[in-house]
Design a protein around this motif. Structure first.
Motif, short mmCIF file in Angstrom:
data_model
loop_
_atom_site.label_atom_id
_atom_site.label_comp_id
_atom_site.label_asym_id
_atom_site.label_seq_id
_atom_site.Cartn_x
_atom_site.Cartn_y
_atom_site.Cartn_z
N MET A 5 0.83 -1.37 0.06
CA MET A 5 -0.09 -0.14 0.13
C MET A 5 0.79 1.35 -0.18
O MET A 5 1.95 1.39 0.58
CB MET A 5 -0.64 0.02 1.23
N PRO A 6 0.37 2.23 -0.58
CA PRO A 6 1.09 3.81 -0.56
C PRO A 6 1.15 4.05 0.84
O PRO A 6 0.19 3.69 1.78
CB PRO A 6 0.22 4.73 -1.38
N LEU A 7 2.00 4.95 1.29
CA LEU A 7 2.26 5.35 2.69
C LEU A 7 0.87 6.11 3.16
O LEU A 7 0.51 5.57 4.38
CB LEU A 7 3.31 6.20 2.82
N ALA A 8 0.29 6.89 2.28
CA ALA A 8 -1.03 7.68 2.81
C ALA A 8 -2.38 6.71 2.90
O ALA A 8 -3.02 6.75 4.02
CB ALA A 8 -1.39 8.67 1.68
N ARG A 88 -6.90 19.47 8.95
CA ARG A 88 -6.36 19.78 7.62
C ARG A 88 -5.34 19.15 6.99
O ARG A 88 -4.65 19.08 6.10
CB ARG A 88 -5.62 21.17 7.89
N GLU A 89 -5.70 17.73 7.53
CA GLU A 89 -4.70 16.55 6.99
C GLU A 89 -5.08 16.23 5.74
O GLU A 89 -4.24 16.00 4.90
CB GLU A 89 -4.55 15.49 8.04
N ALA A 95 -3.28 18.39 -1.54
CA ALA A 95 -2.19 19.19 -2.21
C ALA A 95 -0.86 18.52 -2.52
O ALA A 95 -0.08 18.94 -3.57
CB ALA A 95 -1.86 20.37 -1.01
N ALA A 96 -0.92 17.07 -1.76
CA ALA A 96 0.35 16.45 -2.12
C ALA A 96 0.12 15.45 -3.36
O ALA A 96 1.02 14.84 -3.86
CB ALA A 96 0.62 15.52 -0.96
N GLY A 97 -0.94 15.64 -3.79
CA GLY A 97 -1.27 15.15 -5.34
C GLY A 97 -2.27 13.92 -5.18
O GLY A 97 -2.58 13.22 -5.95
N ALA A 102 -7.91 8.20 -4.32
CA ALA A 102 -6.69 7.65 -3.40
C ALA A 102 -7.23 7.99 -1.79
O ALA A 102 -7.05 7.22 -0.94
CB ALA A 102 -5.49 8.57 -3.47
N LEU A 103 -8.04 9.02 -1.67
CA LEU A 103 -8.54 9.47 -0.40
C LEU A 103 -9.67 8.33 0.09
O LEU A 103 -9.95 7.92 1.21
CB LEU A 103 -9.09 10.93 -0.59
#
Length: 379
Positions: A5-8, A88-89, A95-97, A102-103
């Motif tokens: 998995m991606p880190l986020a 604000r996370e 903003a990081a793309g 992905a969210l």
């Protein structure tokens, strides 16, 4: 899988997992406590052991977990994503793309896990545990000598019937029996016997009295005596103590719901149809409720001021979809066509939530080339 998995995604998944499990456990504990009150009388007044009490209440849990899990997941998603907006996370992640997919990916992954668990519960564990629950209930009710008729005490197995047993012999026989039967208020009956025993029949438990007498008081006050060598008293503990010829709808597996036996009534056939669609549809609420929670929260720009309005909108939509599902499931008993709006309400609500997230997602503005006149001015 977690390592790929991606880190986020891993971060958001961890943020969701613990609240979802905690809320599920909390709601399950509340339901367990409310349901366990039904069986407290078996411990307090009928001598049931604590171990059997725990078995009875645990066997009920899977039935309620299928209902609790989508609601718990909705609460966890709303809580976590609302906090991420407040801190604000999510703004930073966007903003990081990170795009909308992905969210929402971590929440949908958790919803998929909950949905699979829901199908495991509804299609296999619930009917298995329901059968075990019924068999345990029948076993408890049949074991009247150990549970209800305790020696040296006035026992009341059913309202209006009092039984006293002086002694229970090692052979299982009862000695010194007194029975006061006031189920017929107009003609109460008192019976005494030197000994007796318990007999299980197709209609329930009976006490066989040996060498005794029966005293009945008529409405005009006269008492009649009947001396007998053998007499039978029907305990009639609970209507339906005997095992039914066919399993209850909640005890049937998927194949039995799809192919019911011939000769059943139309009403029972409708109940089986309703049970079938309930088991197939309810785990889908894990996905639908997750999207309903995310739709208003992630639609458009993130704003602290409108956060509670969006939470209220998501909660209202979730309650509306669930109420519609309950009503349509009940309607399936009489109308097979109610299955169409049932699934449309689930998938339709999920589709609208996806449109809110994806269709109204703010477009990313590409960086513009610096104005030539501005560059000359700087020079």
């Amino acid at each position: 899988m977690p390592g790929s998995m991606p880190l986020a995604t891993r971060y958001l998944f961890r943020q969701l997992l613990l609240p979802a499990l905690a809320i599920t456990a909390g709601l399950a504990a509340v339901v367990w406590l409310t349901q366990s009150v039904r069986f407290l009388d078996l411990i307090v007044n009928r001598g049931l052991s604590a171990l059997v009490f725990v078995q009875l209440t645990i066997l009920l849990l899977p039935t309620f977990l299928t209902i609790i899990m989508p609601i718990a997941l909705f609460c966890a998603v709303v809580t976590v994503y609302s906090r991420l907006i407040s801190d604000r996370e999510l703004v930073v992640l966007r903003a990081a793309g990170l795009g909308p997919w992905a969210l929402i990916r971590p929440a949908m992954m958790l919803a998929g896990v909950f949905m699979l668990i829901g199908y495991l519960l509804s299609l296999y564990i619930v009917p298995t545990f329901t059968r075990d629950f019924r068999e345990l209930q029948i076993s408890i009710r049949s074991d009247v000598a150990a549970v209800l008729l305790q020696e040296g005490r006035f026992n009341s197995p059913v309202p209006g019937l009092t039984v006293f047993v002086r002694e229970r012999l090692p052979s299982g026989e009862l000695a010194g029996i007194l029975v006061q039967d006031e189920r017929n208020k107009a003609a109460p009956v008192t019976m005494m016997a030197a000994k007796g025993g318990l007999v299980a029949t197709d209609t329930g438990q009976r006490i066989v009295l040996v060498e005794g007498n029966r005293q009945e008081r008529s409405p005009d006050g006269r008492v009649s005596f009947l001396y007998f060598d053998r007499y039978t008293v029907d305990l009639a503990l609970v209507a339906g103590d005997a095992a039914p010829s066919a399993p209850d709808r909640r005890e049937r597996y998927l194949s039995q719901l799809l192919n019911p036996e011939a000769g059943i009534s139309e009403k029972f056939r409708g109940e089986l149809r309703s049970e079938l669609h309930q088991r197939l549809a309810w785990p889908l609420y894990n996905l639908a409720f997750t999207l309903i929670a995310l739709g208003p929260l992630l639609a458009g720009e993130f704003s602290r001021r409108s956060r509670w309005t969006r939470v209220a909108l998501a909660a209202t939509a979730m309650i509306a979809v669930q109420l519609a599902g309950i009503m349509l499931t009940s309607a399936l008993v009489t109308s097979p066509l109610a299955a169409i709006p049932l699934y449309l309400s689930i998938f339709g609500a999920a589709a609208i939530a996806l449109w809110l997230m994806l269709g109204r997602h703010p477009r990313r503005i590409p960086p513009q080339a610096p104005d030539a006149a501005a560059e000359e001015a700087r020079a």
